[in-house]
Design an enzyme around this catalytic site. Sequence first.
Site, short mmCIF file in Angstrom:
data_model
loop_
_atom_site.label_atom_id
_atom_site.label_comp_id
_atom_site.label_asym_id
_atom_site.label_seq_id
_atom_site.Cartn_x
_atom_site.Cartn_y
_atom_site.Cartn_z
N GLU A 117 -60.86 26.61 -33.01
CA GLU A 117 -61.77 25.39 -33.92
C GLU A 117 -62.19 24.08 -32.90
O GLU A 117 -61.60 23.78 -32.57
CB GLU A 117 -60.39 24.52 -35.31
N LYS A 119 -61.83 20.86 -31.39
CA LYS A 119 -60.94 19.44 -32.15
C LYS A 119 -61.44 18.40 -31.94
O LYS A 119 -61.78 17.21 -31.18
CB LYS A 119 -59.81 19.56 -30.56
N LYS A 319 -58.82 21.98 -24.00
CA LYS A 319 -59.70 20.33 -23.39
C LYS A 319 -60.15 20.35 -22.48
O LYS A 319 -60.32 21.48 -21.84
CB LYS A 319 -58.01 19.39 -23.13
N CYS A 436 -25.46 7.62 -10.83
CA CYS A 436 -26.17 7.03 -10.36
C CYS A 436 -26.46 6.11 -11.47
O CYS A 436 -27.12 6.08 -12.58
CB CYS A 436 -27.70 7.70 -10.42
#
Length: 677
Positions: A117, A119, A319, A436
């Site tokens: 699908e 985006k 992407k 630390c």
Amino acid sequence: MDPKLEERARELRALLQKASIAYYVHNAPILEDSVYDRLYRELQELEQAHPELITPDSPTQRVGEKPAEQFPTVSHRVPLYSLENAFNLEELKGWQERLLRLLGRTPEEGELEYVCELKIDGAALALTYVDGLLQRGATRGDGQVGEDITPNVRAIPSIPLRLATANPPPVLEVRGEAYLPLAEFERINRERCSAGDPPFANPRNCAAGTLRQLDSRVVAARKLSFFAYALHWPEGWPAGDPPQTQWECLQRLKELGLPVNPLSQVCRNLQEVAQFYERWRQAQLPYACDGVVVKLNSLRLQEEAGFTQKFPRWAIALKYPAQEVPTRIRAIVASVGRTGAVTPVAELEPVLLAGTTVSRASLHNADRLEELDVHIGDTAIVRKAGEIIPEVVGILKELRPPDAVRYRLPSHCPECGTPLVRPAGEAITRCPNPDCPAQIRGQLQHWASRDALDIEGLGEKRVAQLVEKLGVRTVSDLYRLTPEQLESLEGMGSRSSQKLVQAIQRSRQQPWERVLYGLGIPHVGVVTAQTLAQHFPTPELLAQASIEDIAQIYGIGREIAEAVVSWFADPAHQQLLQELRELGIPALPPQKSPIAAQVLAGKKFVITGTLPTLSRQEAKAWIESRGGKVTASVSRQTDYVVVGSDPGSKLKKAQELGIPLLSEAELLALDPGNPHS
């Protein structure tokens, strides 16, 4: 009331709804705009003359409520998870390999089937339909809790107010994306510029901002659109068999009158996924699109794959290449995080990237430094990973100055001098020293952050002062600070010291899920903390839970479960919880709080409707912690049905079968010795 007028109003509503579905869902208009407008006006005039004809699903009721003062929050019945990202086809292939291993499938058994699908670059919405009528529209929020923006959702014309079916499910949860068509985005920006207002940066920001307008008339004027992509039926599906695949879900959504993006496709393997991706990557679309969503088609396999703390394992966003810009690396620093992870960060000549000015970018780890061959003074190619976090993706070596110095991670922690370690099989270099200062600062900042204890005034600079000047080492030390101690710090006067101490003390009232998130357990984000807190409402219950107890929770995997169990087994963490308990933080009750007796062992419950004080998940957790079992449907094997307001069809079935009904109070009374807290 004249029956002829009632009949005419029904006819007009039905015809206008049918026309809207034809226009928005099927892209096949059945009425000319002028005809639609005339019929709409006729219905409007009828309702104005006879208000008793107005129904909630009338097209005239999309807009017109007075502006809201604020949006109430709402819990999602089904969480809205975000998606893991892949930025190229190789990463997609790696995702599939992990998925195959997770499902126990070998390559010889054939590739998995997917649905692809587009985006859409918009804003996620959660729609709730009760008996076919739109009851609520909400934003994603943090995935568990969003904002109720129902008046604004009703103003989006492509979202039906009533489902197009005569036999709807009692409750249907729909997920989708609200977006702004590019033509509308350009029109809105032209109008804003003409009025002297700044233009919106992109369609996504405009869509998200529009959905949060307090006046739904503004939403209607901006003409948002909507695509649905998922549905859930938490109380059963009466109209035939439920869908078995994602593709069937999309078809069922269309049958119900919800708009679905027609540019979707079943892909039998990754090669077809790649072809789909390439086909639409350069396409001119009427909306902003930043990639392709790839989902396992089989809903059974989706359930088997499950979720991480943030993502479904069965879906990923592939992407499109992000915007990339060149800029010069001024310096590189090694940043130490709250978990001891050491990350090289490039300090850059400021550059505009995807709408924001970027001056720092991640170089990730030692392997990435080696791969890129990074030198201070290089010209780097920078992009935003997932369009959010700036990262260096390449070096223009032909522009490297002669005096450029190659950078490597230091051998010792830049904060405490401890030799750094890189565990076998890991890409991350770490400082192993729990004392630390950088780790302590990170843990304190995380504890005070907005999603955790939300301590106002305890930012990065102030935390650094507390660690360096006042010797603060753990979050429990914060609650022992006095105004007099704080006044000794630069920039702190009497009033600001009092204010900070008050903010710290107020944070004692934060609920357990915020405390759990603030503890900084690996892999436990905001949503996971909320889920765990609902199933284990005290730290003692969570500390006593096994890996199997935790891993079986919907949305929680074995990796998270192992991290939680390991954290609670650490003596230092046990000491921290004891100190917080002694300081009286209400979210951490006495250690000897008993585990609930199994008074409901063997009993089967069904929950329907909205309970007065408990969410469905809280009620389920309460029942299961006492040995009971919660099922989705009513049968002759059901012992009790717990009934809240607006119950669904389960109530009727329970009455037909003669199954005892319980209110929330009656449910809790089943265990008088250990009520819900």
